[in-house]
Write an enzyme that holds these catalytic residues in place. Sequence first.
Site, PDB file in Angstrom:
ATOM      1  N   SER A  15      36.776  31.641  -3.680  1.00  0.00           N
ATOM      2  CA  SER A  15      37.221  30.641  -2.895  1.00  0.00           C
ATOM      3  C   SER A  15      36.594  28.932  -3.810  1.00  0.00           C
ATOM      4  CB  SER A  15      36.876  30.399  -1.414  1.00  0.00           C
ATOM      5  OG  SER A  15      35.389  30.656  -1.173  1.00  0.00           O
ATOM      6  N   GLY A  55      31.705  15.797 -14.050  1.00  0.00           N
ATOM      7  CA  GLY A  55      33.227  15.587 -13.775  1.00  0.00           C
ATOM      8  C   GLY A  55      34.207  16.573 -14.067  1.00  0.00           C
ATOM      9  N   GLU A 122      30.293  12.785 -21.913  1.00  0.00           N
ATOM     10  CA  GLU A 122      29.273  13.633 -21.768  1.00  0.00           C
ATOM     11  C   GLU A 122      29.081  14.216 -23.171  1.00  0.00           C
ATOM     12  OE1 GLU A 122      28.956  16.400 -18.068  1.00  0.00           O
ATOM     13  OE2 GLU A 122      30.954  15.933 -17.968  1.00  0.00           O
ATOM     14  N   ASP A 223      30.716  39.248 -10.002  1.00  0.00           N
ATOM     15  CA  ASP A 223      31.155  40.331  -9.396  1.00  0.00           C
ATOM     16  C   ASP A 223      32.565  40.687  -9.793  1.00  0.00           C
ATOM     17  OD1 ASP A 223      28.949  40.835  -7.176  1.00  0.00           O
ATOM     18  OD2 ASP A 223      29.576  38.827  -7.034  1.00  0.00           O
ATOM     19  N   HIS A 244      22.556  25.024 -20.440  1.00  0.00           N
ATOM     20  CA  HIS A 244      22.774  23.808 -20.125  1.00  0.00           C
ATOM     21  C   HIS A 244      21.362  23.303 -20.605  1.00  0.00           C
ATOM     22  CE1 HIS A 244      23.405  19.560 -18.341  1.00  0.00           C
ATOM     23  NE2 HIS A 244      24.352  20.186 -18.211  1.00  0.00           N
ATOM     24  N   ARG A 290      26.310  21.243 -26.302  1.00  0.00           N
ATOM     25  CA  ARG A 290      25.143  21.359 -25.600  1.00  0.00           C
ATOM     26  C   ARG A 290      24.267  22.632 -26.281  1.00  0.00           C
ATOM     27  NH1 ARG A 290      28.047  22.219 -19.759  1.00  0.00           N
ATOM     28  NH2 ARG A 290      27.986  19.927 -19.621  1.00  0.00           N
ATOM     29  N   HIS A 349      24.100  28.683 -17.482  1.00  0.00           N
ATOM     30  CA  HIS A 349      24.919  27.591 -16.702  1.00  0.00           C
ATOM     31  C   HIS A 349      26.535  28.120 -16.671  1.00  0.00           C
ATOM     32  CE1 HIS A 349      26.244  23.748 -15.365  1.00  0.00           C
ATOM     33  NE2 HIS A 349      27.032  23.371 -16.497  1.00  0.00           N
ATOM     34  N   ARG A 384      31.272  25.852 -24.524  1.00  0.00           N
ATOM     35  CA  ARG A 384      32.380  24.838 -24.013  1.00  0.00           C
ATOM     36  C   ARG A 384      32.025  23.430 -24.089  1.00  0.00           C
ATOM     37  NH1 ARG A 384      32.279  23.040 -18.203  1.00  0.00           N
ATOM     38  NH2 ARG A 384      30.232  23.877 -18.265  1.00  0.00           N
TER      39      ARG A 384
HETATM   40  P1  FAD Z   1      33.523  29.480  -8.470  1.00  0.00           P
HETATM   41  O1  FAD Z   1      33.498  27.896  -7.950  1.00  0.00           O
HETATM   42  O2  FAD Z   1      32.011  29.944  -8.857  1.00  0.00           O
HETATM   43  O3  FAD Z   1      33.967  30.420  -7.210  1.00  0.00           O
HETATM   44  C1  FAD Z   1      33.812  31.845  -7.217  1.00  0.00           C
HETATM   45  C2  FAD Z   1      34.336  32.442  -5.937  1.00  0.00           C
HETATM   46  O4  FAD Z   1      34.343  33.597  -5.954  1.00  0.00           O
HETATM   47  C3  FAD Z   1      33.082  32.109  -4.920  1.00  0.00           C
HETATM   48  O5  FAD Z   1      33.817  31.527  -3.691  1.00  0.00           O
HETATM   49  C4  FAD Z   1      32.427  33.527  -4.920  1.00  0.00           C
HETATM   50  O6  FAD Z   1      31.877  33.568  -3.517  1.00  0.00           O
HETATM   51  C5  FAD Z   1      33.519  34.230  -4.854  1.00  0.00           C
HETATM   52  N1  FAD Z   1      33.528  35.504  -5.252  1.00  0.00           N
HETATM   53  C6  FAD Z   1      32.833  36.156  -6.506  1.00  0.00           C
HETATM   54  N2  FAD Z   1      32.961  37.495  -6.467  1.00  0.00           N
HETATM   55  C7  FAD Z   1      33.615  37.833  -5.535  1.00  0.00           C
HETATM   56  C8  FAD Z   1      34.165  39.054  -4.908  1.00  0.00           C
HETATM   57  N3  FAD Z   1      33.944  40.285  -5.531  1.00  0.00           N
HETATM   58  N4  FAD Z   1      34.610  39.115  -3.681  1.00  0.00           N
HETATM   59  C9  FAD Z   1      34.989  38.090  -3.031  1.00  0.00           C
HETATM   60  N5  FAD Z   1      34.537  36.783  -3.373  1.00  0.00           N
HETATM   61  C10 FAD Z   1      33.904  36.942  -4.524  1.00  0.00           C
HETATM   62  N6  FAD Z   1      32.235  22.197 -14.913  1.00  0.00           N
HETATM   63  C11 FAD Z   1      33.054  21.072 -15.213  1.00  0.00           C
HETATM   64  O7  FAD Z   1      33.934  21.335 -15.700  1.00  0.00           O
HETATM   65  N7  FAD Z   1      32.469  19.754 -14.831  1.00  0.00           N
HETATM   66  C12 FAD Z   1      31.269  19.705 -14.293  1.00  0.00           C
HETATM   67  O8  FAD Z   1      30.979  18.686 -13.854  1.00  0.00           O
HETATM   68  C13 FAD Z   1      30.453  21.020 -14.057  1.00  0.00           C
HETATM   69  N8  FAD Z   1      29.328  20.835 -13.386  1.00  0.00           N
HETATM   70  C14 FAD Z   1      28.724  22.058 -13.161  1.00  0.00           C
HETATM   71  C15 FAD Z   1      27.372  21.931 -12.534  1.00  0.00           C
HETATM   72  C16 FAD Z   1      26.584  23.124 -11.979  1.00  0.00           C
HETATM   73  C17 FAD Z   1      25.291  23.131 -11.263  1.00  0.00           C
HETATM   74  C18 FAD Z   1      27.359  24.185 -12.054  1.00  0.00           C
HETATM   75  C19 FAD Z   1      26.749  25.474 -11.684  1.00  0.00           C
HETATM   76  C20 FAD Z   1      28.522  24.392 -12.680  1.00  0.00           C
HETATM   77  C21 FAD Z   1      29.244  23.278 -13.494  1.00  0.00           C
HETATM   78  N9  FAD Z   1      30.409  23.392 -14.057  1.00  0.00           N
HETATM   79  C22 FAD Z   1      31.188  22.103 -14.314  1.00  0.00           C
HETATM   80  C23 FAD Z   1      31.107  24.526 -14.074  1.00  0.00           C
HETATM   81  C24 FAD Z   1      32.036  24.702 -13.193  1.00  0.00           C
HETATM   82  O9  FAD Z   1      31.519  24.278 -11.893  1.00  0.00           O
HETATM   83  C25 FAD Z   1      32.662  26.174 -12.860  1.00  0.00           C
HETATM   84  O10 FAD Z   1      32.917  26.846 -14.209  1.00  0.00           O
HETATM   85  C26 FAD Z   1      33.957  26.216 -12.064  1.00  0.00           C
HETATM   86  O11 FAD Z   1      33.700  25.510 -10.867  1.00  0.00           O
HETATM   87  C27 FAD Z   1      34.307  27.738 -11.616  1.00  0.00           C
HETATM   88  O12 FAD Z   1      35.152  27.788 -10.796  1.00  0.00           O
HETATM   89  P2  FAD Z   1      35.660  29.033 -10.349  1.00  0.00           P
HETATM   90  O13 FAD Z   1      36.715  28.732  -9.107  1.00  0.00           O
HETATM   91  O14 FAD Z   1      36.140  30.000 -11.302  1.00  0.00           O
HETATM   92  O15 FAD Z   1      34.544  29.800  -9.759  1.00  0.00           O
HETATM   93  C1  SIN Z   2      27.246  18.488 -16.244  1.00  0.00           C
HETATM   94  O1  SIN Z   2      27.326  17.598 -15.270  1.00  0.00           O
HETATM   95  O2  SIN Z   2      26.014  18.219 -17.083  1.00  0.00           O
HETATM   96  C2  SIN Z   2      27.774  19.664 -16.131  1.00  0.00           C
HETATM   97  C3  SIN Z   2      29.081  19.471 -16.590  1.00  0.00           C
HETATM   98  C4  SIN Z   2      29.698  20.752 -17.193  1.00  0.00           C
HETATM   99  O3  SIN Z   2      28.830  21.909 -17.108  1.00  0.00           O
HETATM  100  O4  SIN Z   2      30.968  20.820 -17.542  1.00  0.00           O
END
Ligand code: FAD
Ligand code: SIN
Length: 547
Positions: A15, A55, A122, A223, A244, A290, A349, A384
């Site tokens: 989610s 962002g 960025e 996972d 990062h 990065r 990161h 990335r």
């Molecule tokens: P996630 O948002 O990580 O969601 C994964 C979901 O899967 C979670 O709900 C987890 O609980 C669930 N899950 C995992 N395994 C299982 C399982 N086996 N069974 C059930 N549920 C499970 N990217 C950008 O583009 N811009 C940014 O500004 C940026 N800033 C960032 C800042 C931080 C601090 C971090 C950590 C990352 C940042 N990133 C950024 C990267 C970006 O946030 C992530 O790559 C992106 O949000 C991933 O989204 P997702 O939906 O794929 O996974």
């Molecule tokens: C950040 O805000 O520096 C993270 C951006 C990203 O991971 O894409």
Amino acid sequence: MPMKHSTYSAIIVGSGIAGLYAAIKLAQTEKVPDGILLLTKSSLSECNSRYAQGGIVGVLDENKQDSISLHVADTIKAGCGLSDFNVVKFISENSQHAIEDLMACGVNFDRNEQNNLNFTLEGAHSVRRILHVGGDATGYGIEKALVDKILNDSTVSSNITIYEHTLAVELLLDANNNCRGVISFNSATKEYEALYAPVTLLATGGTGQIYKYTTNPSVTTGDGLALAIKARANIKDMEFIQFHPTALSLENSDSRFLISESVRGEGAKLINSKGEYFMHNHPQKDLAPRDVVAREIYAQLSSGNKVYLDASFIGVDKFKKRFPNIYKTCLENNIDITKDFIPVSPAAHYCMGGIKTEVNGMTSINNLYAVGEAACTSLHGANRLASNSLLECVVTSYEFVNTVSKLDLHSSKIIDETVLNTIKKYADSDCYSSDSAYVNGLKAKLKNIMWNNVGIIRTETSLLTALSEINKISELFPDKDKCNTLDEYELRNMLLVSKCIINAALNRKESIGAHFRADSNDKSVSKQQACYIYSAEDKTDESKIIA
Ligand code: FAD
Ligand code: SIN
């Protein structure tokens, strides 16, 4: 069989922004006669997405200095030429629609006094093109809007069942390599359930927690990737882990709160404890890609210097308004940016690799899709470009929905001998069980090994050391399929994913992007689309492939 069995039109695992957006768009098609199951291992809004700061890339018509070709060029350059051109172009071309649709879902991107969208900068972006929410709370802003929609918009919510605190622990594959659903484990009740659907989507995020120092929250333990590896899906580019450069680095604390790259985008500069601005000689200065900045900081730290961000170039009032959460978190840790520098160091990161997919999430296993950080579309290549990840989540989830909404999504419970054998393992009462302090101790060991040997700088020796040390942990934690707690499943998955990263890193002898081999003689940057793929055809014992 004592286990509960349920059927749906689609199962979405995870989610974060990828999973939530896919669920919303699929529900809106009204082509899900048996509903969507959204299952997530923690609470609905806990994930990496929630913490995104900088962002999301928006290549928008109204931004006259930007263009698709410029964004494509920046992405490929940052990725050191290993990105897939067609994928980059496709995602960039769909950026306008993705942003407009997020706004239609209720996301309020920051605007200036004239009500125009604010674009920030960025690392490695040649123009300002990054949209943000709440200054430095972009992930929270998007995630909140999507969660609100899922819970409160009846056309969406009526089609979605949500299971929180429920982990997908194994994919249900039949004898013909078709995915028929998943086995889930509720970590509160300890109940297993067999879940069937014509379509399963892994939106399970990245792997940050396999490293001692990471910006990722505790749920990010690879996972979904581990499930796909176990199922012998094709996996790609796992050697490319992004560190990062600027996580808040406090004495006596292992946690690493992110100091967004957009802080440097708005003018902050890196400085060492001798007062030297050490990025000045690089053509892109503090906004170099990065991987480059992370290695520069690593070199400073290795030579005994400390590293700081000097935010005085931004101006106090602007900083407080533009980065309210960073300002607050620094202050809570006795760092007052109006007079102090911010101590920073790199932290794990983002995982550029993942389950190999097309842009619609299609994997090498029939009926199994993957999107978001768990997937590898080859957008990112070896490193990335900042803020491309959230964009990729939205565009690929949209394409996933476009693809599967054309299929017959009537649920069916197809159980052949192979599926039945998988189910039986979990219905059986025999399972691995151990003390939680013991499991967490092994996790901590693993994280140390990965940080020390498979981090920013690698050599064949360090990688082989890591593999041998991790194999010792595996011996202390026998890989029975069925575990008894969430921690045990996480450790099982972290071990598997770590071995996959190490093998991929051993396989790539040259340095490129985020994968830096200090023992490499080949200083040329390879453009070869080399990748480490576990073939679905390969029927050798899994332990032989990854150990
Ligand atoms: P996630 O948002 O990580 O969601 C994964 C979901 O899967 C979670 O709900 C987890 O609980 C669930 N899950 C995992 N395994 C299982 C399982 N086996 N069974 C059930 N549920 C499970 N990217 C950008 O583009 N811009 C940014 O500004 C940026 N800033 C960032 C800042 C931080 C601090 C971090 C950590 C990352 C940042 N990133 C950024 C990267 C970006 O946030 C992530 O790559 C992106 O949000 C991933 O989204 P997702 O939906 O794929 O996974
Ligand atoms: C950040 O805000 O520096 C993270 C951006 C990203 O991971 O894409």
